[in-house]
Design a protein around this motif. Sequence first.
Motif, short mmCIF file in Angstrom:
data_model
loop_
_atom_site.label_atom_id
_atom_site.label_comp_id
_atom_site.label_asym_id
_atom_site.label_seq_id
_atom_site.Cartn_x
_atom_site.Cartn_y
_atom_site.Cartn_z
N CYS A 197 -23.11 -55.99 49.39
CA CYS A 197 -23.31 -56.32 47.97
C CYS A 197 -23.89 -55.08 47.29
CB CYS A 197 -24.30 -57.48 47.95
SG CYS A 197 -24.81 -58.02 46.32
N GLY A 198 -23.78 -55.01 45.97
CA GLY A 198 -24.32 -53.87 45.23
C GLY A 198 -25.82 -53.75 45.37
N HIS A 199 -26.36 -52.66 44.81
CA HIS A 199 -27.80 -52.38 44.89
C HIS A 199 -28.58 -53.53 44.24
CE1 HIS A 199 -31.65 -50.44 44.15
NE2 HIS A 199 -31.30 -49.54 45.05
N SER A 200 -29.67 -53.93 44.89
CA SER A 200 -30.36 -55.14 44.44
C SER A 200 -30.92 -55.04 43.02
CB SER A 200 -31.49 -55.49 45.42
OG SER A 200 -32.42 -54.43 45.46
N ARG A 201 -31.27 -53.82 42.57
CA ARG A 201 -31.82 -53.69 41.21
C ARG A 201 -30.79 -53.22 40.20
NH1 ARG A 201 -35.54 -51.40 44.29
NH2 ARG A 201 -35.01 -49.31 43.58
N THR A 202 -29.99 -52.20 40.60
CA THR A 202 -29.03 -51.63 39.63
C THR A 202 -27.66 -52.28 39.70
OG1 THR A 202 -28.23 -49.99 41.20
CG2 THR A 202 -30.16 -49.38 39.88
N GLY A 203 -27.36 -52.93 40.81
CA GLY A 203 -26.04 -53.51 41.00
C GLY A 203 -24.99 -52.48 41.39
N HIS A 204 -25.41 -51.21 41.57
CA HIS A 204 -24.42 -50.15 41.84
C HIS A 204 -23.54 -50.49 43.05
CE1 HIS A 204 -22.99 -46.42 43.80
NE2 HIS A 204 -22.68 -46.10 42.55
N ILE A 205 -22.25 -50.35 42.84
CA ILE A 205 -21.27 -50.61 43.90
C ILE A 205 -20.05 -49.77 43.55
CG2 ILE A 205 -20.24 -52.65 42.74
CD1 ILE A 205 -20.03 -53.92 45.61
N LEU A 206 -19.29 -49.35 44.56
CA LEU A 206 -18.09 -48.55 44.26
C LEU A 206 -16.87 -49.45 44.14
CD1 LEU A 206 -18.19 -45.26 46.39
CD2 LEU A 206 -19.09 -45.71 44.11
N ASP A 207 -15.97 -49.05 43.25
CA ASP A 207 -14.71 -49.79 43.11
C ASP A 207 -13.98 -49.69 44.45
OD1 ASP A 207 -12.88 -51.32 41.86
OD2 ASP A 207 -12.25 -49.82 40.39
N GLY A 208 -13.24 -50.74 44.80
CA GLY A 208 -12.54 -50.74 46.09
C GLY A 208 -13.29 -51.57 47.12
N GLN A 209 -14.57 -51.88 46.86
CA GLN A 209 -15.32 -52.72 47.79
C GLN A 209 -14.81 -54.17 47.69
OE1 GLN A 209 -17.97 -51.99 50.05
NE2 GLN A 209 -17.02 -49.99 49.76
N PRO A 210 -14.84 -54.91 48.82
CA PRO A 210 -14.32 -56.28 48.79
C PRO A 210 -14.97 -57.16 47.72
CG PRO A 210 -14.97 -55.64 51.03
CD PRO A 210 -15.28 -54.48 50.15
N VAL A 228 -20.24 -54.38 37.77
CA VAL A 228 -18.77 -54.40 37.83
C VAL A 228 -18.21 -54.63 36.43
CG1 VAL A 228 -16.77 -55.67 38.75
CG2 VAL A 228 -18.71 -55.14 40.24
N ASN A 229 -18.83 -55.54 35.71
CA ASN A 229 -18.37 -55.86 34.35
C ASN A 229 -18.48 -54.64 33.45
OD1 ASN A 229 -17.32 -57.68 32.49
ND2 ASN A 229 -19.35 -58.10 31.63
N SER A 230 -19.61 -53.92 33.53
CA SER A 230 -19.82 -52.78 32.64
C SER A 230 -18.94 -51.59 33.00
CB SER A 230 -21.27 -52.29 32.70
OG SER A 230 -22.13 -53.34 32.51
N TYR A 231 -18.81 -51.31 34.29
CA TYR A 231 -18.15 -50.05 34.68
C TYR A 231 -16.68 -50.21 35.05
CZ TYR A 231 -22.70 -47.98 34.44
OH TYR A 231 -23.91 -47.53 33.98
N TYR A 232 -16.31 -51.31 35.69
CA TYR A 232 -14.93 -51.40 36.17
C TYR A 232 -14.06 -52.33 35.32
CZ TYR A 232 -17.29 -49.20 40.07
OH TYR A 232 -18.07 -48.35 40.83
N MET A 233 -14.65 -53.45 34.83
CA MET A 233 -13.83 -54.35 34.01
C MET A 233 -13.57 -53.70 32.66
SD MET A 233 -13.19 -56.62 36.07
CE MET A 233 -12.08 -57.42 34.95
N ALA A 234 -14.58 -52.98 32.12
CA ALA A 234 -14.40 -52.34 30.83
C ALA A 234 -13.26 -51.34 30.93
CB ALA A 234 -15.69 -51.64 30.42
N LYS A 235 -13.20 -50.64 32.09
CA LYS A 235 -12.14 -49.64 32.31
C LYS A 235 -10.77 -50.34 32.34
CE LYS A 235 -13.01 -47.04 35.93
NZ LYS A 235 -12.98 -46.23 37.10
N SER A 236 -10.70 -51.50 33.06
CA SER A 236 -9.39 -52.18 33.13
C SER A 236 -8.99 -52.70 31.75
CB SER A 236 -9.38 -53.36 34.12
OG SER A 236 -10.44 -53.38 34.96
#
Length: 359
Positions: free
Chosen positions: A192-205, A348-356
């Motif tokens: 799962c992403g970072h517990s405070r920032t939620g940071h996760i890379l695209d491509g993760q399950p 994910v919403n801010s960084y990857y969904m916005a991009k899509s």
Amino acid sequence: MSVECFVTGGTGFIGQHLVANLSAKGHTVRVLMRHPERLAVLQEQVDSLGGVTSRVFAVAGDLERDKLGLSLADREVLKQARVVFHLGAHFAWGLSLEHSRAVNVEGAKRVALLAAEQNSRLVTIGGYMLKNHEHLQHIGIDPRDPELTNWPAVYRRVGAYEASKLEAHFATLALMSAKDGELTVVHPATVCGHSRTGHILDGQPLVALIRNLAQGKLTAVPGTAEHWLPLVTVDYLVELVAACAFDPAMAGQELLALDDQSPNLRELLVQVAQPMGLKPPRHHISLRLLRLLLSIPPIARFLNTNAEALDFIQTTRFDTAAVEQFANRHGIAKPDIRQSLQHTAMFVNSYYMAKSRAV
Ligand SMILES: NC(=O)c1ccc[n+]([C@@H]2O[C@H](COP(=O)([O-])OP(=O)(O)OC[C@H]3O[C@@H](n4cnc5c(N)ncnc54)[C@H](OP(=O)(O)O)[C@@H]3O)[C@@H](O)[C@H]2O)c1
């Protein structure tokens, strides 16, 4: 105390967090890179994750190449490494047997050989399926006699990624035992992403799951109310991995890194849907039916899901007493998994969904 470390997979999701963690603790971190010219990009990322870029160096090489494709000069420098962390792997669904074996199995053996030959502690990242012995038996692996396994049959049954990870694990155990090398294995649940920032890379399950939910492709919960996707946050995981590496008591040990507070799959979807303002699915679809639907390529494409992913959704519960004790002994606090899921969904919403949406 500053220690020399060699990390494979340091540009990946878990790897970036591990490199940040180790460099922040004062260690020198040399990262195996297929594209060492991208070191500045990695350093920028490590910096944003709280690491110290001046302690991070690139080592040109490739898991697929003989002796990892290392130059003689780099090989000399790496002899100083007290710990070798092996995280490099090709993670994707639908890989071929040949390719996944070349990277994940042969690559793991090359890294193990290097560690054993130069007396470095080897810390590898397996996967929590290796701690589900019932599942292993079911797919034709006896963990007490792995050399009897019909591997091509396992590859056909569970897909090349999972099979190659399993084969790599047993090959590494055998090699380190034959060479009398020091090995510690950490088996993470789905990360799962970072517990405070939620940071996760695209491509993760987990990103794929959240994206499918946001795009309306997940209209029913796979499995039953007993099914869950065991999770661990990336920050908790790398704290455990780093602590394992320097704990003499962990030589020859395996640690399951899994948060037993991970909710069932339906509740997981509730947690990620809420901050995105989405409605989570309420009804279930049986895994058997879903598998059947996913065998039809246009449906699999439309649902953006691969049957290989379904194996990770299960009903098995795991004994996590060892990891809880280990974490307590090292003063590592376990983050709240529900909050971490919400932060991951927001990221994910801010960084990857916005991009899509912008495409
Ligand atoms: N994420 C999870 O949920 C999870 C759960 C359980 C276990 N694991 C295991 O944890 C480890 C790290 O996972 P991750 O999610 O961080 O993976 P990831 O983000 O996909 O990163 C994979 C890493 O492997 C490197 N790599 C791939 N092929 C390579 C090659 N031929 N030579 C050298 N490096 C190569 C990649 O380098 P490039 O930048 O060059 O592509 C990247 O640094 C893997 O062993 C994975 O199986 C992950």
